[in-house]
Design a protein around this motif. Structure first.
Motif, mmCIF file in Angstrom:
data_model
loop_
_atom_site.group_PDB
_atom_site.id
_atom_site.type_symbol
_atom_site.label_atom_id
_atom_site.label_comp_id
_atom_site.label_asym_id
_atom_site.label_seq_id
_atom_site.Cartn_x
_atom_site.Cartn_y
_atom_site.Cartn_z
ATOM 1 N N GLU A 190 0.595 -1.440 0.075
ATOM 2 C CA GLU A 190 0.011 -0.207 0.196
ATOM 3 C C GLU A 190 0.879 1.365 -0.489
ATOM 4 O OE1 GLU A 190 -2.762 -0.226 3.294
ATOM 5 O OE2 GLU A 190 -4.151 -1.706 2.610
ATOM 6 N N VAL A 191 2.570 1.114 0.669
ATOM 7 C CA VAL A 191 2.951 2.662 0.036
ATOM 8 C C VAL A 191 3.306 3.072 -0.879
ATOM 9 C CG1 VAL A 191 3.878 1.623 2.577
ATOM 10 C CG2 VAL A 191 5.052 1.279 0.065
ATOM 11 N N VAL A 192 2.913 2.672 -2.232
ATOM 12 C CA VAL A 192 3.196 3.187 -3.432
ATOM 13 C C VAL A 192 2.262 3.977 -2.970
ATOM 14 C CG1 VAL A 192 3.125 2.726 -5.921
ATOM 15 C CG2 VAL A 192 4.244 0.884 -4.354
ATOM 16 N N ASN A 196 5.440 8.343 -2.001
ATOM 17 C CA ASN A 196 6.841 8.223 -1.036
ATOM 18 C C ASN A 196 7.932 6.865 -0.843
ATOM 19 O OD1 ASN A 196 9.365 9.378 0.746
ATOM 20 N ND2 ASN A 196 8.320 10.804 1.246
ATOM 21 N N ASP A 197 8.560 6.581 -1.443
ATOM 22 C CA ASP A 197 8.940 5.057 -1.600
ATOM 23 C C ASP A 197 9.467 4.723 0.061
ATOM 24 O OD1 ASP A 197 8.247 4.537 -3.634
ATOM 25 O OD2 ASP A 197 10.199 4.975 -4.925
ATOM 26 N N ASP A 198 9.888 5.958 0.865
ATOM 27 C CA ASP A 198 10.384 5.848 2.067
ATOM 28 C C ASP A 198 10.395 5.263 3.490
ATOM 29 O OD1 ASP A 198 13.279 6.968 1.594
ATOM 30 O OD2 ASP A 198 11.912 8.869 0.582
ATOM 31 N N LEU A 199 8.974 5.601 2.621
ATOM 32 C CA LEU A 199 8.026 4.629 3.554
ATOM 33 C C LEU A 199 8.157 3.514 3.820
ATOM 34 C CD1 LEU A 199 4.353 6.572 3.497
ATOM 35 C CD2 LEU A 199 5.834 6.178 5.457
ATOM 36 N N SER A 262 7.860 19.917 3.845
ATOM 37 C CA SER A 262 6.853 21.595 3.714
ATOM 38 C C SER A 262 7.999 22.991 4.821
ATOM 39 C CB SER A 262 6.003 21.564 4.291
ATOM 40 O OG SER A 262 5.453 21.767 5.706
ATOM 41 N N SER A 263 7.806 23.544 4.975
ATOM 42 C CA SER A 263 8.642 24.999 5.475
ATOM 43 C C SER A 263 8.807 24.759 6.687
ATOM 44 C CB SER A 263 8.434 25.966 4.712
ATOM 45 O OG SER A 263 7.425 26.617 4.907
ATOM 46 N N GLY A 264 7.631 23.751 7.057
ATOM 47 C CA GLY A 264 6.510 23.881 8.722
ATOM 48 C C GLY A 264 5.064 24.867 8.093
ATOM 49 N N LYS A 265 5.168 26.048 7.447
ATOM 50 C CA LYS A 265 4.493 27.052 7.358
ATOM 51 C C LYS A 265 3.196 26.097 6.407
ATOM 52 C CE LYS A 265 6.957 30.869 7.163
ATOM 53 N NZ LYS A 265 7.718 31.563 6.718
ATOM 54 N N HIS A 266 2.811 25.210 6.469
ATOM 55 C CA HIS A 266 1.771 24.466 5.293
ATOM 56 C C HIS A 266 1.118 23.204 6.673
ATOM 57 C CE1 HIS A 266 2.787 25.513 2.037
ATOM 58 N NE2 HIS A 266 4.432 25.448 1.354
ATOM 59 N N PRO A 267 -0.264 23.274 6.217
ATOM 60 C CA PRO A 267 -0.373 22.043 6.829
ATOM 61 C C PRO A 267 -0.480 20.984 6.460
ATOM 62 C CG PRO A 267 -2.519 23.539 5.081
ATOM 63 C CD PRO A 267 -0.993 23.943 5.308
ATOM 64 N N LEU A 268 -0.944 19.626 7.845
ATOM 65 C CA LEU A 268 -0.263 18.718 7.655
ATOM 66 C C LEU A 268 -1.265 17.958 6.610
ATOM 67 C CD1 LEU A 268 -0.343 17.700 11.407
ATOM 68 C CD2 LEU A 268 1.805 18.293 9.959
ATOM 69 N N LYS A 269 -0.813 16.949 5.235
ATOM 70 C CA LYS A 269 -1.325 16.658 4.589
ATOM 71 C C LYS A 269 -2.157 15.199 4.578
ATOM 72 C CE LYS A 269 2.140 18.020 1.502
ATOM 73 N NZ LYS A 269 3.869 17.972 0.451
ATOM 74 N N ASP A 270 -2.698 15.267 3.746
ATOM 75 C CA ASP A 270 -4.026 13.855 3.897
ATOM 76 C C ASP A 270 -3.194 12.518 3.303
ATOM 77 O OD1 ASP A 270 -5.217 11.694 4.213
ATOM 78 O OD2 ASP A 270 -7.290 13.034 2.603
ATOM 79 N N PRO A 271 -2.734 11.631 3.951
ATOM 80 C CA PRO A 271 -1.449 10.625 3.907
ATOM 81 C C PRO A 271 -2.506 9.477 3.012
ATOM 82 C CG PRO A 271 -2.257 10.324 6.107
ATOM 83 C CD PRO A 271 -2.758 11.656 5.557
ATOM 84 N N ASN A 272 -4.049 10.076 2.833
ATOM 85 C CA ASN A 272 -4.951 9.180 2.192
ATOM 86 C C ASN A 272 -5.356 9.289 1.078
ATOM 87 O OD1 ASN A 272 -4.633 6.941 4.299
ATOM 88 N ND2 ASN A 272 -5.782 8.234 5.446
ATOM 89 N N ILE A 273 -5.111 10.368 0.339
ATOM 90 C CA ILE A 273 -5.127 11.248 -0.668
ATOM 91 C C ILE A 273 -4.739 10.056 -1.834
ATOM 92 C CG2 ILE A 273 -3.371 12.350 -1.234
ATOM 93 C CD1 ILE A 273 -5.712 14.504 -2.106
#
Length: 330
Positions: A190-192, A196-199, A262-273
């Motif tokens: 599922e990490v595909v 991000n392959d680093d997962l 991110s630069s830390g100014k952006h909100p957390l992204k949805d990892p399930n998108i």
């Protein structure tokens, strides 16, 4: 700007006797940490701090940069060095044992880990939470942390001595191995979808965490019943609890690491998108249909083409040019 440096160990200083110190300060140097871990031997060491930034600051100094030691300690790999600061005798730490417990904000975490490529991210279990705005009493009747943890500390000390004096061989049951392999095999496929392959490294090392947490729980049970068996098997209750703990930490790590670059100014992204995008597609679909559905998620046609190529053979199969079918059971 020149980096801040630390005082170097004096190589010709008189040799001091080994001094064991279970808690290794987060503010330390590369050489000092090595010496302390070597002197601790089988006792191991614990890095504990309420501010993750404390370790980050020390790690970014010229005399710090001990990320490699933290990574090797997780795998119990030998740590060796031979610098002028060590004197004439190189430092060798065989099978190092090191635990790390830190608290902090997502911003402090990003400063400590830097990026996925650091390699430390897959060796740390994450848990995030929000506190309810409840006021805690500050009067004289409030219970201090020392009162709570002092009796527990005595029990942990007895547990430590029990484990030290009674080494064992730990086993999973065949059914537990099967469930562990099946669970993390599915996660690895599922990490595909995460983009991000680093997962992949997170999934593989989190499987190891299940075994380690199971070992701890099983040893606690053995201690409580004064079982002196030389071989022990994990019971199903402890295995399931360990699996649930690690899978919970895995979801928290996906959420936190989604904003790592991110630069830390952006909100957390949805990892399930990406997963939601795939689920929206029909069992059979075309590239044009995928591009049309992806537009609702802000995906460009180039990203869709890359995604379909990477998912081919994993959760979808290419039937013909521009035509795909979802694999059953995926």
């Amino acid at each position: 700007m020149k980096k801040e440096t630390c005082d170097e160990e004096i190589s010709d200083a008189p040799k001091r006797p080994a001094f064991k110190m279970l808690f290794i300060p987060a503010t330390t140097s590369y050489t000092r940490m090595q010496i302390q871990m070597r002197d601790n031997g089988a006792l191991g060491g614990i890095i504990f701090d309420t501010e993750a930034e404390t370790l980050t600051t020390a790690n970014h100094l010229d005399c710090g940069n001990f990320n490699d030691m933290l990574r090797k300690a997780y795998e119990h790999e030998n740590i060796e060095s031979s610098y002028k600061a060590n004197g004439t005798t190189p430092i060798t730490i065989k099978h190092p044992s090191l635990a790390m417990f830190l608290t902090g904000t997502p911003g402090q975490l990003e400063a400590l880990l830097g990026s996925y490529e650091n390699g430390l991210t897959s060796r740390v279990g994450f848990y995030t939470f929000r506190l309810n705005p409840n006021w805690k009493s500050m009067d004289d009747d409030s219970v201090s942390q020392e009162e709570i943890f002092h009796p527990l500390a005595h029990q942990v000390f007895e547990l430590f001595n029990f484990c030290l004096n009674n080494p064992v061989l730990f086993h999973f049951k065949r059914s537990q191995w099967d469930q562990l392999n099946k669970t993390f095999s599915v996660l690895l496929n599922e990490v595909v979808l995460e983009g991000n392959d680093d997962l992949q490294a997170v999934v593989k090392r989190y499987a190891v965490l299940v075994m380690r947490i199971s070992m701890v729980q099983t040893r606690i049970r053995q201690f409580e019943t004064n079982d002196l068996s030389s071989e022990i098997y994990c019971n199903d209750i402890d295995f399931q609890r360990s699996l649930e703990i690690v899978l919970c930490c895995y979801e928290h790590s996906r959420l936190l690491l989604s904003s790592m670059s991110s630069s830390g100014k952006h909100p957390l992204k949805d990892p399930n998108i990406t997963r939601r995008f795939i689920n929206e597609l029909s069992d059979t679909f075309t590239t044009d249909e995928a591009i049309k559905a992806g537009a609702n998620y802000g995906f460009s046609s180039r990203k869709i083409n890359r995604l379909l190529k990477s998912l081919n053979g994993v959760i979808i199969t290419k039937m013909s040019h521009g035509s795909y079918r979802k694999l059953s059971g995926k």
